[in-house]
Write an enzyme that holds these catalytic residues in place. Structure first.
Site, PDB file in Angstrom:
ATOM      1  N   VAL A 168       0.839  -1.190   0.000  1.00 39.25           N
ATOM      2  CA  VAL A 168       0.000   0.000   0.000  1.00 39.25           C
ATOM      3  C   VAL A 168       0.879   1.247   0.000  1.00 39.25           C
ATOM      4  O   VAL A 168       1.771   1.392   0.838  1.00 39.25           O
ATOM      5  CB  VAL A 168      -0.936   0.002   1.221  1.00 39.25           C
ATOM      6  CG1 VAL A 168      -1.784   1.261   1.243  1.00 39.25           C
ATOM      7  CG2 VAL A 168      -1.817  -1.250   1.213  1.00 39.25           C
ATOM      8  N   THR A 194       2.580  -1.843   4.180  1.00 40.28           N
ATOM      9  CA  THR A 194       2.823  -0.479   3.714  1.00 40.28           C
ATOM     10  C   THR A 194       4.037  -0.446   2.805  1.00 40.28           C
ATOM     11  O   THR A 194       4.897  -1.334   2.840  1.00 40.28           O
ATOM     12  CB  THR A 194       3.123   0.488   4.873  1.00 40.28           C
ATOM     13  OG1 THR A 194       4.397   0.156   5.450  1.00 40.28           O
ATOM     14  CG2 THR A 194       2.038   0.477   5.916  1.00 40.28           C
ATOM     15  N   ASP A 195       4.128   0.592   1.996  1.00 41.18           N
ATOM     16  CA  ASP A 195       5.407   0.947   1.409  1.00 41.18           C
ATOM     17  C   ASP A 195       6.268   1.494   2.542  1.00 41.18           C
ATOM     18  O   ASP A 195       5.799   1.655   3.678  1.00 41.18           O
ATOM     19  CB  ASP A 195       5.218   1.974   0.299  1.00 41.18           C
ATOM     20  CG  ASP A 195       6.346   1.938  -0.726  1.00 41.18           C
ATOM     21  OD1 ASP A 195       7.427   1.413  -0.411  1.00 41.18           O
ATOM     22  OD2 ASP A 195       6.149   2.449  -1.841  1.00 41.18           O
ATOM     23  N   ALA A 196       7.508   1.782   2.274  1.00 38.36           N
ATOM     24  CA  ALA A 196       8.441   2.169   3.329  1.00 38.36           C
ATOM     25  C   ALA A 196       7.925   3.371   4.121  1.00 38.36           C
ATOM     26  O   ALA A 196       7.637   4.417   3.551  1.00 38.36           O
ATOM     27  CB  ALA A 196       9.807   2.481   2.734  1.00 38.36           C
ATOM     28  N   THR A 197       7.821   3.198   5.428  1.00 37.58           N
ATOM     29  CA  THR A 197       7.340   4.294   6.276  1.00 37.58           C
ATOM     30  C   THR A 197       8.446   5.282   6.639  1.00 37.58           C
ATOM     31  O   THR A 197       8.217   6.207   7.422  1.00 37.58           O
ATOM     32  CB  THR A 197       6.684   3.761   7.561  1.00 37.58           C
ATOM     33  OG1 THR A 197       7.660   3.043   8.330  1.00 37.58           O
ATOM     34  CG2 THR A 197       5.508   2.870   7.239  1.00 37.58           C
TER      35      THR A 197
END
Length: 575
Positions: A244, A291-294
């Site tokens: 996401v 998630t994509d990288a936070t």
């Protein structure tokens, strides 16, 4: 139009007996029992998919109990050692992930650079997309990798976007879907979990979500017929994992909550409307959401991390990729659980999806098995193929002649023996470039063929003193090679000429035959629309460079079909 709203099935009560898990009652009981025996800290660790640690591997696993680790490319023996060490120390087997977008080089430096997705699409043959998954999957599996952050199913709608570009399969949703399905097949056959990305879809905005939360501004119908069609098709096929993005989709948030205010819009990575609403309830996705990288700016500028991380889990996302400060992030989640900001129901749902994915994908077993001393070196799928031949075929069938208005091709030593070679994008020694240099290959191969090659180097005095007749006395043809790669964390991918009067630009093209070749970005005609002859190679690996040279001298025909509009809608470029 997809009838998404008419195909709604609620999955608020997680069902492990259906896609993408298909677990039997005994397996479901095993997961329930596993959760009951885990400590709170062990459970919290499972929510995080962290970047690989550089040292103290066993201590890291004991302290943090992560659910997964992502690896950047490194030497194969070192990667293999680290994975084995951490897997054997972990109580619950880890997701070992890498960006296998273009080949096995996504995890090991010795791996094969098969080709960027846009190059694969230019062949028009999905068997090469299968081989992209097959080769990268096999090379990743042999060092212990079990998850790929690919295929990329973004749509290259905006040529100004600096991050999608050659990382996508183009701008046609049907082509993207077809190619993604074949890449998934190749990955799965090598025991690699595919993760499609970046929901709700990148490629509309011209900005990079690494630097700012970007916006998918499509209307409901346009989104349904494009990104929605792709995601729904792959969800129905049983895709086990979705990444996401930090990407807004305001039209869907308004649809799902008509009273929402503009300042309440959220990127998908923190939006309950887009995850629990659109992805899970409407599209019917029952699988793992990551998630994509936070660590990206596009995530952190929305709110403070003390609010963002709980919002992410509460939105319906199961795993958090990367940290800023790992101890701080773990504590934020722990406090949110203890205080009830994250409910036990939502916490257990996320954990259940993580464990169920590991069990259904063969990573977690009902009986613990230690990692073998020798991870399998090759899968059966690579035993009967010649990788070099496949990469050569991809190059041969993908290189695209976009235009040759004045029929300058093929070139020959007899017609144009003296060549001015202008190379753009190759970095000087000591600089970083993921794909390496192409200039020396062009220079050496042309000289081997008998051309007299002079590589352009600016002389200050030439800016105002070099005229057309001077050039005609020195050169018969100019060949421009642009190796300007797309990359994250930059705001544009355009041609940047020498500042002083753009001295290295093809200002002389009306008088001296000029060919422009791109090996890394298909949209350069936007900056040189007036050129007569333009070629796209899409990937700067040596096989593609060799194919381009064979084609410009007439040894091969051009077979590639452009997966995007290389003219960028410019009428000048089309002429």
């Amino acid at each position: 139009s997809l009838k998404l709203l008419n195909n709604k099935r609620s999955i608020k009560l997680l069902d492990l007996s259906i896609e993408p898990y298909n677990l039997k009652p005994k397996q479901i009981d095993f997961i329930k029992n596993k959760l009951e025996t885990m400590s709170l800290d062990e459970k919290i660790g499972q929510l995080f998919l962290v970047i690989e640690p550089e040292e103290n591997l066993e201590e890291f696993i004991i302290k943090y109990n992560p659910g997964g680790i992502m690896f950047r490319p490194g030497k194969s023996q070192k990667i293999k050692y680290k994975i084995k060490t951490m897997m054997n120390q972990s109580k619950i087997p880890l997701f070992i992930a890498a960006n296998l977008e273009s080949g096995g080089n996504g995890i090991v430096k010795e791996g094969t650079w098969v080709g960027n997705p846009l190059q694969i699409a230019a062949t028009t043959d999905p068997k090469y997309s299968y081989q992209l998954g097959n080769i990268s999957g096999s090379e990743a599996y042999k060092v212990g990798c079990n998850m790929s952050f690919s295929p990329i199913v973004d749509i290259d709608y905006n040529f100004r976007n600096p991050i999608t570009n050659t990382r996508t399969f183009g701008s046609d949703p049907e082509v993207i879907l077809k190619m993604a399905k074949y890449q998934i097949k190749g990955l799965i056959e090598n025991n690699i979990i595919p993760t499609i990305k970046h929901f709700p879809g990148d490629g509309v905005d011209e900005r990079d979500q690494h630097l700012v939360s970007s916006i998918n501004s499509l209307s409901l119908d346009d989104w349904k017929n494009s990104y929605g069609h792709i995601y729904k098709s792959l969800i129905d096929q049983g895709i086990p994992s979705i990444m996401v993005g930090h990407i807004y989709q305001p039209e869907w948030e308004k649809k799902l909550n008509p009273s929402i205010k503009k300042n309440e819009f959220r990127p998908a990575s923190t939006s309950k409307l887009l995850i629990n609403g659109l992805l899970r309830d409407i599209l019917g996705y029952n699988g793992l959401a990551i998630t994509d990288a936070t660590a990206m700016v596009g995530y952190n500028v929305i709110d403070s991390r003390i609010n963002l991380l709980p919002q992410t889990i509460n939105a319906g996302i199961d795993m958090i990729l990367f940290n800023k400060n790992i101890d701080e992030d773990y504590n934020i989640i722990k406090e949110a659980i203890l205080s009830g900001i994250i409910s036990q129901e939502r916490f257990n749902e996320a954990l259940t999806r993580i464990l169920a994915t590991k069990l259904s994908q063969g990573i977690l077993r009902t009986e613990r098995l230690d990692i073998q001393d020798d991870i399998k070196e090759h899968s059966k799928s690579l035993q009967n193929i010649n990788i070099k031949e496949i990469i050569d075929e991809i190059a041969q069938k993908s290189v695209t002649l976009v235009k040759d208005r004045e029929q300058l091709l093929p070139i020959s030593v007899k017609k144009t023996p003296r060549v001015r070679l202008v190379v753009l994008g190759d970095v000087d020694e000591g600089g970083f470039k993921e794909g390496g240099k192409v200039g020396p290959i062009f220079n050496n191969r042309l000289e081997d063929l008998g051309f007299q090659v002079t590589t352009y180097k600016m002389d200050f005095h030439e800016v105002f003193e070099e005229g057309v007749e001077d050039l005609k006395e020195k050169f018969d043809i100019a060949i421009y090679v642009a190796n300007i790669e797309t990359a994250s964390n930059q705001t544009t991918v355009r041609i940047n000429w020498i500042q002083l009067m753009a001295a290295n630009a093809p200002w002389f093209m009306a008088s001296i035959p000029t060919i422009f070749i791109s090996t890394a970005n298909p949209y350069h005609l936007f900056d040189v629309p007036y050129l007569s002859t333009y070629i796209n190679g899409y990937t700067s690996n040596p096989e593609t460079v060799e194919a381009i040279i064979r084609k410009i001298i007439g040894q091969e025909i051009f077979e590639g079909i452009s997966p995007i509009d290389p003219f960028c809608g410019d009428f000048v470029a089309k002429n």
